[in-house]
Design a protein around this motif. Sequence first.
Motif, mmCIF file in Angstrom:
data_model
loop_
_atom_site.group_PDB
_atom_site.id
_atom_site.type_symbol
_atom_site.label_atom_id
_atom_site.label_comp_id
_atom_site.label_asym_id
_atom_site.label_seq_id
_atom_site.Cartn_x
_atom_site.Cartn_y
_atom_site.Cartn_z
ATOM 1 N N ALA A 290 37.614 56.184 42.099
ATOM 2 C CA ALA A 290 36.490 55.960 41.187
ATOM 3 C C ALA A 290 35.260 55.475 41.958
ATOM 4 N N ALA A 291 35.469 54.579 42.921
ATOM 5 C CA ALA A 291 34.349 54.082 43.728
ATOM 6 C C ALA A 291 33.755 55.220 44.558
ATOM 7 N N TRP A 292 34.596 56.037 45.123
ATOM 8 C CA TRP A 292 34.134 57.181 45.917
ATOM 9 C C TRP A 292 33.191 58.044 45.072
ATOM 10 N N TYR A 293 33.592 58.312 43.858
ATOM 11 C CA TYR A 293 32.781 59.154 42.975
ATOM 12 C C TYR A 293 31.531 58.426 42.479
ATOM 13 N N ARG A 294 31.709 57.245 41.915
ATOM 14 C CA ARG A 294 30.589 56.537 41.268
ATOM 15 C C ARG A 294 29.572 55.990 42.262
ATOM 16 N N LEU A 295 30.036 55.576 43.443
ATOM 17 C CA LEU A 295 29.128 55.009 44.438
ATOM 18 C C LEU A 295 28.635 56.058 45.428
ATOM 19 N N ARG A 296 29.064 57.299 45.223
ATOM 20 C CA ARG A 296 28.616 58.444 46.024
ATOM 21 C C ARG A 296 28.864 58.257 47.517
ATOM 22 N N TRP A 297 30.096 57.864 47.844
ATOM 23 C CA TRP A 297 30.461 57.755 49.251
ATOM 24 C C TRP A 297 30.543 59.145 49.854
ATOM 25 N N GLY A 298 30.315 59.229 51.145
ATOM 26 C CA GLY A 298 30.505 60.481 51.868
ATOM 27 C C GLY A 298 31.996 60.775 52.035
ATOM 28 N N LEU A 299 32.284 61.942 52.575
ATOM 29 C CA LEU A 299 33.672 62.365 52.753
ATOM 30 C C LEU A 299 34.462 61.377 53.597
ATOM 31 N N TRP A 300 33.923 61.007 54.754
ATOM 32 C CA TRP A 300 34.667 60.129 55.654
ATOM 33 C C TRP A 300 34.850 58.732 55.092
ATOM 34 N N THR A 301 33.853 58.217 54.433
ATOM 35 C CA THR A 301 33.978 56.888 53.825
ATOM 36 C C THR A 301 35.070 56.895 52.769
ATOM 37 N N GLY A 302 35.087 57.911 51.930
ATOM 38 C CA GLY A 302 36.117 58.014 50.896
ATOM 39 C C GLY A 302 37.507 58.149 51.481
ATOM 40 N N LEU A 303 37.642 59.000 52.495
ATOM 41 C CA LEU A 303 38.959 59.185 53.114
ATOM 42 C C LEU A 303 39.433 57.916 53.827
ATOM 43 N N SER B 287 31.141 46.115 37.559
ATOM 44 C CA SER B 287 32.547 46.087 37.130
ATOM 45 C C SER B 287 33.421 46.843 38.118
ATOM 46 N N LEU B 288 32.943 47.997 38.561
ATOM 47 C CA LEU B 288 33.688 48.786 39.538
ATOM 48 C C LEU B 288 33.809 48.031 40.851
ATOM 49 N N LEU B 289 32.741 47.395 41.275
ATOM 50 C CA LEU B 289 32.760 46.605 42.503
ATOM 51 C C LEU B 289 33.766 45.474 42.392
ATOM 52 N N ALA B 290 33.767 44.760 41.279
ATOM 53 C CA ALA B 290 34.727 43.669 41.083
ATOM 54 C C ALA B 290 36.154 44.200 41.070
ATOM 55 N N ALA B 291 36.381 45.308 40.381
ATOM 56 C CA ALA B 291 37.721 45.902 40.337
ATOM 57 C C ALA B 291 38.163 46.342 41.727
ATOM 58 N N PHE B 292 37.250 46.939 42.484
ATOM 59 C CA PHE B 292 37.595 47.386 43.838
ATOM 60 C C PHE B 292 37.980 46.196 44.716
ATOM 61 N N ARG B 293 37.183 45.134 44.658
ATOM 62 C CA ARG B 293 37.480 43.956 45.477
ATOM 63 C C ARG B 293 38.810 43.317 45.078
ATOM 64 N N TRP B 294 39.040 43.193 43.776
ATOM 65 C CA TRP B 294 40.300 42.615 43.318
ATOM 66 C C TRP B 294 41.492 43.478 43.725
ATOM 67 N N MET B 295 41.382 44.782 43.542
ATOM 68 C CA MET B 295 42.506 45.654 43.881
ATOM 69 C C MET B 295 42.762 45.670 45.379
ATOM 70 N N ALA B 296 41.713 45.597 46.188
ATOM 71 C CA ALA B 296 41.899 45.530 47.636
ATOM 72 C C ALA B 296 42.671 44.273 48.009
ATOM 73 N N ALA B 297 42.317 43.152 47.406
ATOM 74 C CA ALA B 297 42.999 41.889 47.701
ATOM 75 C C ALA B 297 44.434 41.907 47.190
ATOM 76 N N ILE B 298 44.637 42.382 45.971
ATOM 77 C CA ILE B 298 45.991 42.421 45.397
ATOM 78 C C ILE B 298 46.887 43.348 46.203
ATOM 79 N N GLU B 299 46.364 44.510 46.585
ATOM 80 C CA GLU B 299 47.160 45.447 47.379
ATOM 81 C C GLU B 299 47.554 44.818 48.708
#
Length: 122
Positions: free
Chosen positions: A72-85, A16-28
């Motif tokens: 939310a993706a940064w937190y839930r998918l455990r991205w590193g600092l640089w990936t999140g930024l 669900s988070l992945l789908a939301a991230f992809r949709w929001m990236a496209a909409i933005e």
Amino acid sequence: MPTAPVSTRTDLHRRSLLAAFRWMAAIEAVTWAGLLVGMFFKYVAVGDDIGVRVFGPLHGVAFIGYVAVALAAWYRLRWGLWTGLIGLAASIPPLGTVVFERVAAARGLLDPAARAEADRSA
């Protein structure tokens, strides 16, 4: 009442988070492009600001939504600092969110389970 196993619920949340991230990236990205076209017509072509009045608020909402989902993706998918930024900074240049989403997906950053599977098989 039976409940789904924890791993199934976790997978559902991630998908669900992945789908939301992809949709929001496209909409933005689409609203950013619409705002740029509206600004072109306002300041260069005709002087009419209808495009800015329509896409300005839409882009504002999409921008805030993308930032929230990226956090939310940064937190839930455990991205590193640089990936999140970089994920957050991708919202600044036009179409940057789509570029980030594609690169992150290609590197397995959006689906940790698939990345772990690939690492095990390698």
